[in-house]
Design a protein around this motif. Structure first.
Motif, PDB file in Angstrom:
ATOM      1  N   ALA A 179      46.066  42.576  29.355  1.00 24.22           N
ATOM      2  CA  ALA A 179      44.756  43.166  29.621  1.00 24.22           C
ATOM      3  C   ALA A 179      43.653  42.389  28.900  1.00 24.22           C
ATOM      4  O   ALA A 179      42.606  42.102  29.483  1.00 24.22           O
ATOM      5  CB  ALA A 179      44.745  44.628  29.185  1.00 24.22           C
ATOM      6  N   MET A 180      43.903  42.006  27.643  1.00 26.84           N
ATOM      7  CA  MET A 180      42.882  41.238  26.920  1.00 26.84           C
ATOM      8  C   MET A 180      42.606  39.907  27.611  1.00 26.84           C
ATOM      9  O   MET A 180      41.467  39.477  27.752  1.00 26.84           O
ATOM     10  CB  MET A 180      43.330  40.969  25.478  1.00 26.84           C
ATOM     11  CG  MET A 180      43.018  42.103  24.519  1.00 26.84           C
ATOM     12  SD  MET A 180      43.376  41.648  22.809  1.00 26.84           S
ATOM     13  CE  MET A 180      41.927  40.679  22.366  1.00 26.84           C
ATOM     14  N   CYS A 181      43.683  39.227  28.028  1.00 24.13           N
ATOM     15  CA  CYS A 181      43.515  37.938  28.703  1.00 24.13           C
ATOM     16  C   CYS A 181      42.742  38.119  30.004  1.00 24.13           C
ATOM     17  O   CYS A 181      41.894  37.301  30.352  1.00 24.13           O
ATOM     18  CB  CYS A 181      44.872  37.296  29.001  1.00 24.13           C
ATOM     19  SG  CYS A 181      45.619  36.573  27.537  1.00 24.13           S
ATOM     20  N   GLU A 182      43.036  39.192  30.715  1.00 22.63           N
ATOM     21  CA  GLU A 182      42.369  39.459  31.981  1.00 22.63           C
ATOM     22  C   GLU A 182      40.862  39.650  31.753  1.00 22.63           C
ATOM     23  O   GLU A 182      40.031  39.077  32.440  1.00 22.63           O
ATOM     24  CB  GLU A 182      42.986  40.719  32.595  1.00 22.63           C
ATOM     25  CG  GLU A 182      42.727  40.912  34.055  1.00 22.63           C
ATOM     26  CD  GLU A 182      43.282  39.769  34.904  1.00 22.63           C
ATOM     27  OE1 GLU A 182      42.500  39.272  35.718  1.00 22.63           O
ATOM     28  OE2 GLU A 182      44.449  39.369  34.764  1.00 22.63           O
ATOM     29  N   ILE A 183      40.526  40.424  30.728  1.00 23.84           N
ATOM     30  CA  ILE A 183      39.120  40.724  30.454  1.00 23.84           C
ATOM     31  C   ILE A 183      38.377  39.481  29.952  1.00 23.84           C
ATOM     32  O   ILE A 183      37.250  39.215  30.362  1.00 23.84           O
ATOM     33  CB  ILE A 183      39.007  41.862  29.407  1.00 23.84           C
ATOM     34  CG1 ILE A 183      39.461  43.174  30.037  1.00 23.84           C
ATOM     35  CG2 ILE A 183      37.583  41.996  28.879  1.00 23.84           C
ATOM     36  CD1 ILE A 183      39.681  44.299  29.039  1.00 23.84           C
ATOM     37  N   LEU A 184      39.034  38.710  29.093  1.00 21.20           N
ATOM     38  CA  LEU A 184      38.345  37.588  28.447  1.00 21.20           C
ATOM     39  C   LEU A 184      38.513  36.280  29.216  1.00 21.20           C
ATOM     40  O   LEU A 184      37.934  35.262  28.849  1.00 21.20           O
ATOM     41  CB  LEU A 184      38.870  37.411  27.016  1.00 21.20           C
ATOM     42  CG  LEU A 184      38.671  38.635  26.111  1.00 21.20           C
ATOM     43  CD1 LEU A 184      39.403  38.467  24.802  1.00 21.20           C
ATOM     44  CD2 LEU A 184      37.194  38.865  25.848  1.00 21.20           C
ATOM     45  N   GLY A 185      39.313  36.295  30.267  1.00 24.76           N
ATOM     46  CA  GLY A 185      39.477  35.077  31.065  1.00 24.76           C
ATOM     47  C   GLY A 185      40.395  34.050  30.427  1.00 24.76           C
ATOM     48  O   GLY A 185      40.235  32.852  30.648  1.00 24.76           O
ATOM     49  N   TYR A 201      46.183  45.458  43.351  1.00 20.38           N
ATOM     50  CA  TYR A 201      45.435  44.547  44.226  1.00 20.38           C
ATOM     51  C   TYR A 201      46.034  43.143  44.245  1.00 20.38           C
ATOM     52  O   TYR A 201      45.441  42.220  44.761  1.00 20.38           O
ATOM     53  CB  TYR A 201      43.962  44.505  43.797  1.00 20.38           C
ATOM     54  CG  TYR A 201      43.309  45.867  43.878  1.00 20.38           C
ATOM     55  CD1 TYR A 201      42.741  46.307  45.071  1.00 20.38           C
ATOM     56  CD2 TYR A 201      43.303  46.729  42.785  1.00 20.38           C
ATOM     57  CE1 TYR A 201      42.163  47.556  45.165  1.00 20.38           C
ATOM     58  CE2 TYR A 201      42.734  47.987  42.865  1.00 20.38           C
ATOM     59  CZ  TYR A 201      42.160  48.403  44.061  1.00 20.38           C
ATOM     60  OH  TYR A 201      41.598  49.651  44.158  1.00 20.38           O
ATOM     61  N   ARG A 202      47.198  43.013  43.613  1.00 24.17           N
ATOM     62  CA  ARG A 202      47.853  41.699  43.607  1.00 24.17           C
ATOM     63  C   ARG A 202      49.217  41.758  44.277  1.00 24.17           C
ATOM     64  O   ARG A 202      50.038  40.880  44.083  1.00 24.17           O
ATOM     65  CB  ARG A 202      48.014  41.214  42.160  1.00 24.17           C
ATOM     66  CG  ARG A 202      46.685  40.864  41.530  1.00 24.17           C
ATOM     67  CD  ARG A 202      46.826  40.293  40.144  1.00 24.17           C
ATOM     68  NE  ARG A 202      45.501  40.131  39.575  1.00 24.17           N
ATOM     69  CZ  ARG A 202      45.261  39.763  38.326  1.00 24.17           C
ATOM     70  NH1 ARG A 202      46.268  39.522  37.512  1.00 24.17           N
ATOM     71  NH2 ARG A 202      44.036  39.632  37.897  1.00 24.17           N
ATOM     72  N   GLY A 246      49.082  44.914  26.501  1.00 22.45           N
ATOM     73  CA  GLY A 246      47.853  44.704  25.734  1.00 22.45           C
ATOM     74  C   GLY A 246      47.353  43.274  25.846  1.00 22.45           C
ATOM     75  O   GLY A 246      46.168  43.029  26.082  1.00 22.45           O
ATOM     76  N   VAL A 247      48.254  42.310  25.689  1.00 20.90           N
ATOM     77  CA  VAL A 247      47.867  40.899  25.782  1.00 20.90           C
ATOM     78  C   VAL A 247      47.413  40.581  27.210  1.00 20.90           C
ATOM     79  O   VAL A 247      46.404  39.900  27.420  1.00 20.90           O
ATOM     80  CB  VAL A 247      49.032  39.975  25.358  1.00 20.90           C
ATOM     81  CG1 VAL A 247      48.736  38.533  25.703  1.00 20.90           C
ATOM     82  CG2 VAL A 247      49.292  40.121  23.861  1.00 20.90           C
ATOM     83  N   MET A 255      49.477  46.451  34.982  1.00 22.90           N
ATOM     84  CA  MET A 255      48.125  46.804  34.574  1.00 22.90           C
ATOM     85  C   MET A 255      47.450  47.611  35.689  1.00 22.90           C
ATOM     86  O   MET A 255      47.331  47.129  36.817  1.00 22.90           O
ATOM     87  CB  MET A 255      47.346  45.511  34.348  1.00 22.90           C
ATOM     88  CG  MET A 255      46.418  45.543  33.187  1.00 22.90           C
ATOM     89  SD  MET A 255      45.649  43.927  33.012  1.00 22.90           S
ATOM     90  CE  MET A 255      47.045  42.803  33.119  1.00 22.90           C
ATOM     91  N   HIS A 256      47.014  48.815  35.350  1.00 18.98           N
ATOM     92  CA  HIS A 256      46.371  49.657  36.355  1.00 18.98           C
ATOM     93  C   HIS A 256      45.091  49.008  36.876  1.00 18.98           C
ATOM     94  O   HIS A 256      44.390  48.329  36.158  1.00 18.98           O
ATOM     95  CB  HIS A 256      46.004  51.023  35.755  1.00 18.98           C
ATOM     96  CG  HIS A 256      47.186  51.927  35.636  1.00 18.98           C
ATOM     97  ND1 HIS A 256      48.071  52.116  36.666  1.00 18.98           N
ATOM     98  CD2 HIS A 256      47.645  52.687  34.607  1.00 18.98           C
ATOM     99  CE1 HIS A 256      49.017  52.949  36.278  1.00 18.98           C
ATOM    100  NE2 HIS A 256      48.794  53.302  35.029  1.00 18.98           N
ATOM    101  N   TYR A 257      44.783  49.268  38.120  1.00 18.07           N
ATOM    102  CA  TYR A 257      43.564  48.779  38.786  1.00 18.07           C
ATOM    103  C   TYR A 257      43.555  47.253  38.941  1.00 18.07           C
ATOM    104  O   TYR A 257      42.556  46.680  39.317  1.00 18.07           O
ATOM    105  CB  TYR A 257      42.293  49.234  38.039  1.00 18.07           C
ATOM    106  CG  TYR A 257      42.331  50.700  37.680  1.00 18.07           C
ATOM    107  CD1 TYR A 257      42.389  51.657  38.689  1.00 18.07           C
ATOM    108  CD2 TYR A 257      42.371  51.130  36.358  1.00 18.07           C
ATOM    109  CE1 TYR A 257      42.477  53.007  38.390  1.00 18.07           C
ATOM    110  CE2 TYR A 257      42.458  52.479  36.053  1.00 18.07           C
ATOM    111  CZ  TYR A 257      42.510  53.412  37.066  1.00 18.07           C
ATOM    112  OH  TYR A 257      42.600  54.738  36.758  1.00 18.07           O
TER     113      TYR A 257
END
Lengths: 359, 340
Positions: free
Chosen positions: B259-265, A7-8, B256-257, A1-3
């Protein structure tokens, strides 16, 4: 995942950790104010990478946790108004009020909807013109501008059934209050997204008058390690100041558009913080011009003052004077599935974080 | 010919002519087979093995249509997978519809069609069913209840029971985690994420049959639906009294999953799957099993995600990508109600 992945990187994080060990010799205590930082520290196990002379302390930066029980009881009372819809961020739904929670009220028949953006609450109001839609507004300078934008939009669109119960708060007074109260801190890992709005000037007094280091940090492990390194350098060289580590997001002047919105809709008020009492000019009250959208201005509900749950030390945890492990209820009577205090409910709460990432 | 009314009426569930037409023109037309065509009150089934697996499930997913499937396909996959991970060969299923008055006939037909297609694909026969229509507002659009019957080979009867699990055993999954939960969430909430996340909803019985026939050392299988992989593994740890160690870097999570998990916690390990199976096998046989799984279209991304360990008994511990370790609990609270 970009950005994110950049950082990890393990090698990068370990390299910064090595640098911290080389430079930092003094015993120092750093407080991460923001719940997002507390999460990152535990999620990525950063404590284990720091030398024993650096102590991290969690601060009062979880919006759900610092909201008073009275605020929650008020939201619950609104949910009982005939026809009312409560549109709330999901974090709030399971927080115990003095006798019940929004989740339990929902099971009893109250119309409570979980939303992801305050604009969804506004949409609900437009689609249900005969019903009052209440939005319990929580959060700091990060989320308050969105609430302000929704209120301005409600006024422009003439959406008259949209009401905000504001428990929005601002960061600087509580940081200062903790220092003045005597909580021993050498430096702050300052909240990245709050500062993206406010700019860095709000911390100048902490550095100039109280001699504290302040570094505005991002939320990835490499960000946090770098922020800790910057604080260590400041404190070792005896030159505490305000610096920004999170430069890819934070401009020193902040976001003027968001600040103007805040100033247009809100004014400062003395506000109650769970466990910390009333702090001067620390809360955001809706201005007279927008009074129509202020729930408290339009609906009076009787909410008795009740004491916080017995044995719960959320207050001391929010002040940074105790950790969850000092609490007799932690992980026994108080767990994420059956929380006693607010710090165990919110994903960003110190107790929930300690519980989730305990080892 | 599909029933001429555009919407479901209360009369479609009253036992009279309209219900008769609905059954004949819609359900029998799509599901038809020699057992169902008899239209007896109870299906009469040949017993092909001395022991049967029997399961039931209800489907209340919202929205009914989501990227990668709909409630009809999901009803078959969910029922088939529960039988398959128990070691049984799914053979017969029942399907009952509880429909809200006013539901669009066209949508009902799309759901019935996809249910029939998935049943053919999974080689299960729909042998009995029921239709009820309730007043508008008394249920949310459409609910489906199923039951399923599977047959056993004697040697497969213990595979759901988690016996003989030992430290060192490998834990395998057949592909990316969290796809179903996030696809439904994306379809339901107004996020408008551009990257499409597609549900993994699939019947796993053919993959599982191949695994069981070609690798007798499979010790445990479970489909990680609600509660996700974390919940399945916590139950396994509690049942065996052993610990489980996962490697964050080994966890297959789509971009996709992730990124969604990252955004929504959210934690991908807590998100539901509908086409995944978690398998425990001895270290010695793990490579062989992986090859078998990868040879099937539903297993091409199969990978080892962790091991059974003697340390930290009854706990699931994740080795993080940054070198730390943390406990992974079962899901508490429900971030996503009504995902199946």
């Amino acid at each position: 995942m970009h950005y994110v992945d950049e950082y990890r990187k393990k090698e990068l994080i370990l390299a910064v950790a090595g640098e911290i060990r080389n430079i930092s010799k003094k015993e120092i205590t750093l407080m991460e104010v923001c719940g997002g930082h507390t999460m990152a520290i535990h999620r990525f196990g950063l404590n284990a990478l720091l030398p024993p002379n650096i102590r991290l302390l969690s601060g009062p930066g979880c919006p759900v946790c610092v909201s008073s029980q009275h605020f929650l009881d008020t939201a619950i009372a609104y949910s009982r108004i005939p026809g009312a819809i409560i549109a709330t961020y999901g974090d709030l739904i399971r927080v115990p009020g003095s006798v019940t929670s929004l989740e339990k009220e929902k099971a009893n028949g109250a119309d409570i909807r979980i939303i992801w953006s305050v604009l969804e609450a506004l949409e609900l109001a437009k689609n249900n013109p005969d019903r009052p839609v209440f939005f319990p507004g929580i959060g700091f300078e990060t989320t308050a501008p969105a609430t302000a934008a929704a209120i301005v939009k409600a006024k422009n669109d003439n959406t008259r059934n949209f009401f905000v119960l504001s428990a929005h708060k601002v960061m600087p007074p509580v940081m200062k209050a903790l220092v003045e109260e005597g909580v021993k801190i050498d430096g702050f890992i300052a909240p990245g997204h709050v500062t993206a709005i406010t700019g860095t000037a709000i911390y100048d007094e902490l550095a100039a008058v109280y001699g504290l280091g302040v570094v505005v940090s991002g939320f990835e492990p490499a960000d946090m390690m770098q922020a800790i390194l910057m604080l260590a350098v400041q404190l070792e060289t005896g030159a505490p100041k305000v610096e920004v580590q999170y430069k890819r997001i934070v401009h020193p002047d902040g976001n003027k558009i968001a600040r103007d919105l805040l100033a247009e809709v809100f004014e400062l008020k003395d506000d109650r913080w769970r466990g910390l009492g009333t702090i001067h000019n620390s809360g955001l009250k809706i201005r007279e011009d927008f009074a129509h959208f202020d729930a408290e201005n339009n609906f009076s509900v009787l909410v008795p003052e009740l004491p916080d749950p017995k044995g719960c030390i959320c207050g001391s945890i929010l002040r940074g004077t105790k950790t969850p492990n000092d609490c007799g209820l932690f992980a026994t009577a108080c767990t994420p599935s059956d929380p006693v205090g607010a710090c165990m409910v919110s994903g960003e709460g110190t107790c929930a974080t300690f519980y989730k990432y305990r080892s | 010919m599909i029933p001429r009314e555009e919407k479901i009426l209360l009369s479609h569930g009253n036992g009279g002519r309209m219900m008769h037409d609905l059954i004949g023109n819609l359900f029998i037309r799509h599901f038809g087979n020699t057992i169902l065509d008899e239209q007896t009150d109870a299906a009469i089934l040949p017993a092909e093995s001395p022991f049967l697996a029997f399961t039931t499930d209800s489907f209340v997913i919202d929205p009914l249509f989501f990227p990668g499937g709909n409630i009809g396909k999901l009803a078959v996959c969910g029922t088939v997978n529960d039988l398959a991970v128990s070691g049984a060969t799914p053979r017969y299923i029942s399907v009952s519809f509880i429909i809200e008055e006013g539901f669009a006939m066209r949508e009902l037909e799309m759901i019935v069609e996809s249910l029939a297609t998935e049943a053919r694909h999974a080689q299960v026969t729909i042998v009995t069913g029921d239709t009820k229509v309730v007043n508008k507002g008394k249920c949310d659009k459409l609910f489906i209840n199923t039951a399923g019957i599977g047959m056993f080979r004697k040697e497969d009867m213990l595979v759901g029971k988690a016996l003989n699990i030992n430290p060192g055993d490998a834990i395998i999954i057949n592909g990316t985690i969290g796809d179903h939960g996030m696809a439904v969430m994306n379809a339901r909430e107004s996020f408008n994420f551009k990257s499409p996340v597609i549900s993994d909803c699939a019947s796993l019985n053919h993959l599982i049959r191949r695994m069981l026939e070609q690798c007798p050392g499979v010790k445990f299988m479970r489909d990680p639906t609600r509660g996700g992989v974390a919940t399945v593994l916590n139950e396994l740890a509690a049942k065996t009294g052993l610990g489980i160690e996962l490697s964050e870097q080994a966890l297959p999570v789509s971009k996709g999953v992730g990124a969604m998990c990252e955004i929504l916690g959210f934690e991908p390990l807590h998100i539901a799957n509908e086409g995944k199976v978690v398998v425990v096998v001895s270290e010695a046989e793990s490579r062989h099993l992986l090859e078998i799984m990868k040879s099937h279209p539903l297993g091409t991304q199969s990978t080892v995600i962790g091991r059974i360990v003697r340390d930290h008994p009854m706990k699931v511990v994740l080795k993080t990508a940054t070198g730390g370790k943390r406990i992974v609990d079962s899901l508490t609270g429900d971030p996503l109600p009504r995902i199946c």
